[in-house]
Design an enzyme around this catalytic site. Structure first.
Site, PDB file in Angstrom:
ATOM      1  N   ASP A 284      -9.818   3.211   5.577  1.00 58.62           N
ATOM      2  CA  ASP A 284     -10.160   1.814   5.291  1.00 58.62           C
ATOM      3  C   ASP A 284     -11.013   1.460   4.108  1.00 58.62           C
ATOM      4  OD1 ASP A 284      -9.907  -0.871   6.933  1.00 58.62           O
ATOM      5  OD2 ASP A 284     -11.949  -0.844   6.602  1.00 58.62           O
TER       6      ASP A 284
ATOM      7  N   GLU B 121      -6.146   2.689   1.848  1.00 64.07           N
ATOM      8  CA  GLU B 121      -5.899   1.233   2.091  1.00 64.07           C
ATOM      9  C   GLU B 121      -6.496   0.731   0.972  1.00 64.07           C
ATOM     10  OE1 GLU B 121      -6.832  -2.784   4.151  1.00 64.07           O
ATOM     11  OE2 GLU B 121      -8.244  -0.980   3.853  1.00 64.07           O
TER      12      GLU B 121
END
Length: 664
Positions: free
Chosen positions: A388, A417
Site C-alpha cells: 500500500d 500500489e
C-alpha cells in the site's frame, strides 16, 4: 575505452547498470544496441547471456532494428530464475563484406575473378572450422560446393555468383561466422523472476464481507471469517483467477475510527478501515479477532493452494493511533509542533485514523521490524505482497527490504500500489518491485490507450511490469459509473488482453457502479469502512452477473501464450475513433505462432460500424494473406485479410477477442 567495433546505447540497462533489468522465465527479452564502425566494411553482433550459475549460453545473432540506421536487436529468453548478465559481441564481418561487395561488383564486371578468389579463400576458412564451430556433414557439403563454384572458371559468372548467394549457404555462413576485430561490451544485468511475476489474474475480496450475516430483527451484522471466506475460494477459482488478494487482516484501530462512507462519527458496531492497522489486540503481526486465528488463516492459505490460488496479502506500513508501535516505538512517527503525532493526509483527503511512519527517525529499527513482519507472513505461506502506497516511503528502504527478502525467499513477489508520478513508479520497479499498479484505470480514450499499451510493453518494460486493475476499493472511474454493463465488459476485455497481469475487486461482476457523490471515485457505502453483504447466489441464479464473461476471459488467457507476455503488443488501425485494435503474437517452441487480435468498441452507449486495417507482418503474415478470425467470445468465424468490416454493439458484445488461424 570505446571498443574496436563500437557498441553504444545498450538496452535494457537500468540506472546505469546499478540495478537489474526486468525479465521473466520464458519471456523473450529484447536487447538493443547501436553498433557501427568506420569505413564501408560490414559488421555483425550477437548477444551472449550468462545464467545465474555462470554458464555462458549460446550466442544469439542481432539483426537490424527496423529502419533505424546502425540499430540492432535480438531477444534473450531466460529459462531459470535468478540474476543473469549479458554481453554484446561485435565484430568485423569479412563474409558480410564480401556478400555486399561481390553482389555489386560481379554483375557490373568489376574485379570479377579477384572477387571469386576472395570468396574461395573465405569459404576455405569456414570449411577449416575457423568460424563459430565445426561444420556438420550437410553444411560442409554446401560450403564445399560453393568453393568449387567460386573456382570454376568454365561456368558463367552469374551462375557462380548464384551458387554463392544460395539462401541455404547463407544460413550456414550466419551460423558459422568469421569474426575479426571482436569487441566485447558488457556485462549488463537482468533478473529473471518466476512466471507469476509477469502473468496472473488477481481477485480481491475482504474476508470480513465473505460469509457475513445480518440479523433481520436487529440489523446487526456479524463479520465473515477466514473459514466463511474460504467457501468463496471455489467460485474465485472457477472464474479462472490465479491470485486471491486480501486487504489488511490485522486488528483495526478504535481511536479516530472511521464510520460508513469515511465519516468521523462511527457507531459502536462500525468496523472501521482495515488500513487503520493496530489496536489493543495487536499490530501487523496479529490477526483481527473477528476473522479467526492463525490456524484459520493457515487453513485458508492451504485451501487456496489446493485450488491453484496464491494468497496475496496487503502490506500497509502505517499505524492506527492505538497501534502497539505508538507506545513501544514512538520514534517511528512524526511529532508535530503541538506535541501530537501527525496523521496521514493526501489533500483533500484526510486519514485521521492512520499515522504514517517517518523512515528518517529510526531507519535501522524500522527496517528490522518490517523485515520481521514480512518474514512472519512468509512463514504462513504468503508469497505475494501487495504494498500500500509504497511511493510514500524512501526508495532506499525498499531497495534494502526487497533485496533482503530475495536473498532468502527469491520467489516472493511484491506489487507496488503507487498511483503517482512516473519517476517514482519507475524507480520502485527499478529497485526491485516485481509488478506495479498503473494509469490504466484512467486511460479510456482510443489514442491514450494506444499510447499506454506501447509505453508499458516497450518503453518502461525494463523497469516495471504492469498490472491492469479494472477497479479497486479506492477507484470507481466515471466510465464505470455511467457506462452501464457494457462498460464493465469493455474494461475487462481491455485489461485481460492488454496486460499479462490484471485484477478485479469483488463486486465488479455485479456491476457495482454508484459513487458516494457526483465527481467522486469513491464507492457509495465503501467496503473500506463497512462490511458489504453480497448475494452471489441470487446473481448467479438470475444471470445478473458478469462472472461468466470474466471466466471466459481467463480461459482465453490460459489458452493463449501470446496473452501471457508483455513485450509483444502491436497497434492496428481503424476508421473510428472509438474502436481500438491491437494484437499480441508469440512464436512457440515448435515454430508455430499464437496470435490474438483484440477489437474493442470503447463507446459503451452506441453501436460502431467501421473498417479495421491490420498490420499483416505484425501478425506474422504477408500483406496479401488471409486468415480465419475466430471470435473466442462468441465462437463466430470470419475470413479476414488486411482490411475488414466490423460491427460492435455494446448491447450484445462490445469486443472481439480473436484467435488468428492461418489458412494454407
Amino acid at each position: 575505452m570505446v571498443g574496436r567495433i563500437p557498441v553504444m546505447d545498450v538496452s535494457p540497462v537500468v540506472d546505469l547498470g546499478r540495478q537489474s533489468a526486468k525479465a521473466t522465465v520464458g519471456e523473450p527479452m529484447p536487447v538493443r544496441a547501436t553498433v557501427f564502425r568506420e569505413g564501408h566494411d560490414q559488421l555483425a553482433a550477437e548477444v551472449v547471456a550468462i545464467d545465474p550459475g555462470g554458464k555462458r549460453r549460446d550466442p544469439v545473432r542481432m539483426v537490424p532494428d527496423g529502419e533505424q540506421p546502425n540499430r540492432y536487436v535480438t531477444h534473450v529468453t531466460p529459462d531459470t530464475e535468478g540474476e543473469w548478465t549479458f554481453e554484446i559481441h561485435s565484430w568485423s564481418d569479412p563474409i558480410g563484406t564480401w556478400q555486399h561487395d561481390g553482389g555489386i561488383k560481379i554483375p557490373a564486371g568489376v574485379d570479377v575473378e579477384l572477387m571469386f578468389t576472395e570468396a574461395r579463400l573465405l569459404l576455405e576458412r569456414v570449411a577449416a572450422g575457423k568460424g563459430a564451430d565445426k561444420l556438420d556433414k550437410a553444411s560442409a557439403a554446401l560450403v564445399a560446393g560453393a568453393i568449387a563454384a567460386a573456382g570454376d572458371t568454365s561456368r558463367p559468372a552469374g551462375a557462380r555468383l548464384a551458387a554463392l548467394q544460395d539462401p541455404d549457404l547463407d544460413a550456414v555462413l550466419r551460423a558459422h561466422p568469421l569474426r575479426e576485430l571482436t569487441t566485447v561490451t558488457g556485462p549488463f544485468r537482468f533478473r529473471a523472476d518466476r512466471v507469476r511475476a509477469l502473468f496472473g489474474s488477481w481477485y480481491e475480496f475482504f474476508p470480513r464481507s465473505e460469509g457475513a450475516t445480518r440479523d433481520e430483527k436487529t440489523g446487526k451484522i456479524t463479520s465473515g471469517t477466514f473459514l466463511t471466506a474460504l467457501e468463496r475460494l471455489d467460485r474465485v477459482a472457477e472464474m479462472g483467477f490465479d491470485v486471491i488478494y486480501l486487504p489488511p487482516i490485522h486488528p483495526i484501530g478504535e481511536v479516530n475510527r472511521k464510520g460508513p462512507n469515511n465519516t468521523l462519527t462511527p457507531g459502536p458496531d462500525d468496523t472501521g478501515s482495515p488500513w487503520a492497522i493496530g489496536s489493543k489486540d495487536g499490530g501487523h503481526d496479529a490477526i483481527h479477532p473477528d476473522l479467526g486465528t492463525f490456524d484459520d488463516f493457515d487453513a485458508f492459505v492451504a485451501r487456496a493452494a489446493e485450488l491453484d490460488l496464491e494468497v496475496a496479502l496487503d502490506l500497509a506500513l502505517q499505524a492506527a493511533p492505538d497501534h502497539p508501535w505508538v507506545t513501544t516505538h514512538p520514534q517511528f512517527f512524526t511529532t508535530r509542533a503541538d506535541g501530537t503525532i501527525a496523521y496521514a493526509e493526501n489533500p483533500p483527503k484526510k486519514y485521521q485514523d492512520i499515522y504514517p511512519i517517518n523512515f528518517d527517525n529510526d531507519p535501522a529499527g524500522i527496517c528490522r521490524e518490517v523485515l520481521r513482519i514480512v518474514k512472519l507472513w512468509i512463514s504462513h505461506g504468503v508469497r505475494i505482497f501487495r504494498v500500500d502506497n509504497p511511493h510514500t516511503k524512501p526508495l532506499a528502504f525498499w531497495e534494502w527490504l526487497l533485496a533482503e527478502v530475495r536473498r532468502t525467499d527469491p520467489d516472493v513477489i511484491f506489487l507496488s500500489e503507487a498511483f503517482t508520478r512516473p519517476a517514482m513508479m519507475h524507480g520502485l520497479g527499478a529497485v526491485g518491485y516485481h509488478q506495479s499498479y498503473t494509469y490504466f484505470t484512467w486511460r479510456t480514450g482510443k489514442r491514450e490507450l494506444e499510447d499506454y499499451l506501447v509505453e508499458v510493453s516497450s518503453e518502461s518494460d525494463h523497469l516495471m511490469r504492469p498490472n491492469f486493475f479494472v477497479n479497486t476499493p479506492d477507484i470507481l472511474h466515471a466510465y464505470l459509473q455511467y457506462g452501464g454493463p457494457a462498460a464493465f465488459k469493455v474494461r475487462a476485455a481491455l485489461a485481460a488482453t492488454g496486460s499479462p497481469s490484471w485484477g478485479v475487486y469483488a463486486g465488479y461482476e455485479l456491476f457495482e457502479h454508484v459513487a458516494v457523490k457526483p465527481g467522486s471515485e469513491e464507492y457509495l457505502d465503501s467496503e473500506k469502512y463497512q462490511i458489504r453483504i453480497r448475494d452471489w447466489k441470487k446473481a448467479d441464479a438470475e444471470g445478473t452477473t458478469l462472472a461468466p464473461y470474466l471466466t471466459r476471459l481467463n480461459q482465453i488467457r490460459r489458452a493463449h501464450p501470446a496473452l501471457q507476455l508483455l513485450r509483444n503488443v502491436s497497434i492496428h488501425a481503424s476508421d473510428d475513433d472509438s474502436v481500438l485494435v491491437f494484437s499480441k503474437r508469440h512464436t512457440q517452441a515448435d515454430g508455430t505462432d499464437d496470435t490474438v487480435l483484440t477489437v474493442v468498441n470503447l463507446d459503451p452507449h452506441g453501436t460502431r460500424e467501421t473498417m479495421v486495417h491490420l498490420d499483416m507482418p505484425a501478425l506474422g503474415m504477408g500483406w496479401h494473406d488471409s486468415f480465419i478470425a475466430h471470435d473466442e467470445i462468441t465462437g463466430a468465424d470470419w475470413s479476414w485479410s488486411q482490411h475488414n468490416y466490423v460491427r460492435l454493439d455494446p448491447g450484445h458484445e462490445p469486443a472481439h477477442v480473436i484467435s488468428v488461424r492461418r489458412t494454407r
